[in-house]
Scaffold this motif. Structure first.
Motif, PDB file in Angstrom:
ATOM      1  N   UNK A 129       0.832  -1.197   0.000  1.00 52.98           N
ATOM      2  CA  UNK A 129       0.000   0.000   0.000  1.00 52.98           C
ATOM      3  C   UNK A 129       0.871   1.254   0.000  1.00 52.98           C
ATOM      4  N   UNK A 130       1.884   1.270   0.855  1.00 52.23           N
ATOM      5  CA  UNK A 130       2.782   2.426   0.910  1.00 52.23           C
ATOM      6  C   UNK A 130       3.508   2.638  -0.409  1.00 52.23           C
ATOM      7  N   UNK A 131       3.932   1.536  -1.019  1.00 49.85           N
ATOM      8  CA  UNK A 131       4.636   1.633  -2.304  1.00 49.85           C
ATOM      9  C   UNK A 131       3.729   2.224  -3.382  1.00 49.85           C
ATOM     10  N   UNK A 132       2.461   1.793  -3.399  1.00 54.15           N
ATOM     11  CA  UNK A 132       1.521   2.301  -4.402  1.00 54.15           C
ATOM     12  C   UNK A 132       1.228   3.779  -4.166  1.00 54.15           C
ATOM     13  N   UNK A 133       1.044   4.150  -2.907  1.00 54.52           N
ATOM     14  CA  UNK A 133       0.795   5.561  -2.580  1.00 54.52           C
ATOM     15  C   UNK A 133       1.946   6.445  -3.049  1.00 54.52           C
ATOM     16  N   UNK A 134       3.155   5.957  -2.869  1.00 53.00           N
ATOM     17  CA  UNK A 134       4.333   6.708  -3.322  1.00 53.00           C
ATOM     18  C   UNK A 134       4.411   6.708  -4.848  1.00 53.00           C
ATOM     19  N   UNK A 135       4.089   5.581  -5.455  1.00 58.08           N
ATOM     20  CA  UNK A 135       4.178   5.435  -6.906  1.00 58.08           C
ATOM     21  C   UNK A 135       3.292   6.451  -7.619  1.00 58.08           C
ATOM     22  N   UNK A 136       2.075   6.664  -7.085  1.00 60.15           N
ATOM     23  CA  UNK A 136       1.159   7.617  -7.722  1.00 60.15           C
ATOM     24  C   UNK A 136       1.226   9.001  -7.064  1.00 60.15           C
ATOM     25  N   UNK A 137       2.180   9.173  -6.172  1.00 60.00           N
ATOM     26  CA  UNK A 137       2.488  10.479  -5.565  1.00 60.00           C
ATOM     27  C   UNK A 137       1.328  11.067  -4.768  1.00 60.00           C
ATOM     28  N   UNK A 138       0.709  10.222  -3.919  1.00 61.81           N
ATOM     29  CA  UNK A 138      -0.325  10.738  -3.017  1.00 61.81           C
ATOM     30  C   UNK A 138      -0.097  10.219  -1.593  1.00 61.81           C
ATOM     31  N   UNK A 157      -5.816   8.484  -6.991  1.00 58.52           N
ATOM     32  CA  UNK A 157      -6.398   7.578  -5.988  1.00 58.52           C
ATOM     33  C   UNK A 157      -7.106   6.421  -6.690  1.00 58.52           C
ATOM     34  N   UNK A 158      -7.861   6.740  -7.744  1.00 52.57           N
ATOM     35  CA  UNK A 158      -8.565   5.695  -8.496  1.00 52.57           C
ATOM     36  C   UNK A 158      -7.588   4.717  -9.127  1.00 52.57           C
ATOM     37  N   UNK A 159      -6.455   5.221  -9.616  1.00 52.78           N
ATOM     38  CA  UNK A 159      -5.432   4.341 -10.180  1.00 52.78           C
ATOM     39  C   UNK A 159      -4.836   3.457  -9.098  1.00 52.78           C
ATOM     40  N   UNK A 160      -4.543   4.045  -7.943  1.00 56.42           N
ATOM     41  CA  UNK A 160      -3.994   3.266  -6.827  1.00 56.42           C
ATOM     42  C   UNK A 160      -4.967   2.164  -6.411  1.00 56.42           C
ATOM     43  N   UNK A 161      -6.255   2.484  -6.376  1.00 55.12           N
ATOM     44  CA  UNK A 161      -7.275   1.477  -6.037  1.00 55.12           C
ATOM     45  C   UNK A 161      -7.276   0.343  -7.058  1.00 55.12           C
TER      46      UNK A 161
END
Length: 238
Positions: A129-138, A157-161
């Motif tokens: 989850x942390x990696x994805x949040x960082x990946x999409x810069x949110x 956020x939608x992409x991260x989901x």
């Protein structure tokens, strides 16, 4: 391994009609195509061409009137609704123009919805989850609600989901249609990186010809059929 053995999605002579009796609208008219693992395909066409309907058929969100769609060699007609739901939740990811976020939930809780509502019990991987949040810069927006975000941030956020379940195929319907050019470019860069780094197959619907260079194939749809020949991208953005 030959090219055909890597086909992840295949459509054979698809038709989709709406209406009844003397008031039938033929939206998809005999479309056939093959999508390979790792493709980044843009379905291009004007409004009303049937491109979004084609996306919904490929992703099981709508049923075909006639024809067959195969995912990993299995026909959709042979898969029951429960298993289709599992495929959508666990192997497909979706990004839409209008974000589809729940305003009463935090960014983090919105991203985790496919897991918390999933048909199989999954342990939440906080590191992923942390990696994805960082990946999409949110990463710094995780505790905020969608009402506190810009349009570009909501789409990320939608992409991260969509990424939280590590989908095999990501379907995107006009993903930058409601964004300004700067945020649109940022979203397309994220898609490019998802495709290149993760090998995720991406199928996007768009009317914006500038976005097609982020992928490797373009399918132009006009009046419910594939128009002219498919285009392969020679000047892909890398």
């Amino acid at each position: 391994m030959n090219r055909d053995e890597k086909i992840i999605l295949e459509a054979r002579t698809l038709y989709k009609d709406y209406g009844i009796k003397d008031n039938i609208e033929h939206v998809i008219k005999g479309i056939s195509l093959k999508i390979h693992e790792g493709d980044f395909i843009s379905i291009l066409g004007p409004s009303g061409s049937g491109k979004s309907t084609l996306l919904y058929l490929l992703s099981t969100l709508e049923k075909v009137t006639k024809g067959e769609i195969y995912y990993k060699g299995n026909s959709y007609s042979s898969i029951n609704e429960s298993n289709k739901s599992s495929i959508r939740n666990e192997e497909f990811g979706f990004v839409f123009q209008n974000f589809n976020l729940i305003n009463d939930l935090t960014v983090e809780d919105n991203i985790l919805l496919p897991i918390t509502l999933g048909t199989r019990k999954q342990k939440i991987d906080r590191e992923k989850l942390n990696d994805i949040l960082k990946f999409v810069d949110i990463y710094d927006k995780r505790e905020k609600n969608p009402t506190e975000l810009s349009g570009g941030q909501k789409q990320r956020v939608a992409i991260a989901r969509a990424l939280i379940t590590e989908p095999k195929v990501l379907f995107a319907d006009e993903p930058i249609g409601s964004l300004d050019s700067k945020n649109g470019e940022m979203v397309m860069e994220i898609f490019r990186n998802i495709n290149k780094k993760n090998g995720t197959t991406i199928i996007q619907v768009t009317h914006d010809e500038d976005t097609v260079k982020y992928g490797n194939r373009v399918i132009t749809v006009k009046d419910g059929a594939i128009y002219d020949k498919e285009t392969k991208i020679d000047e892909r953005i890398d």
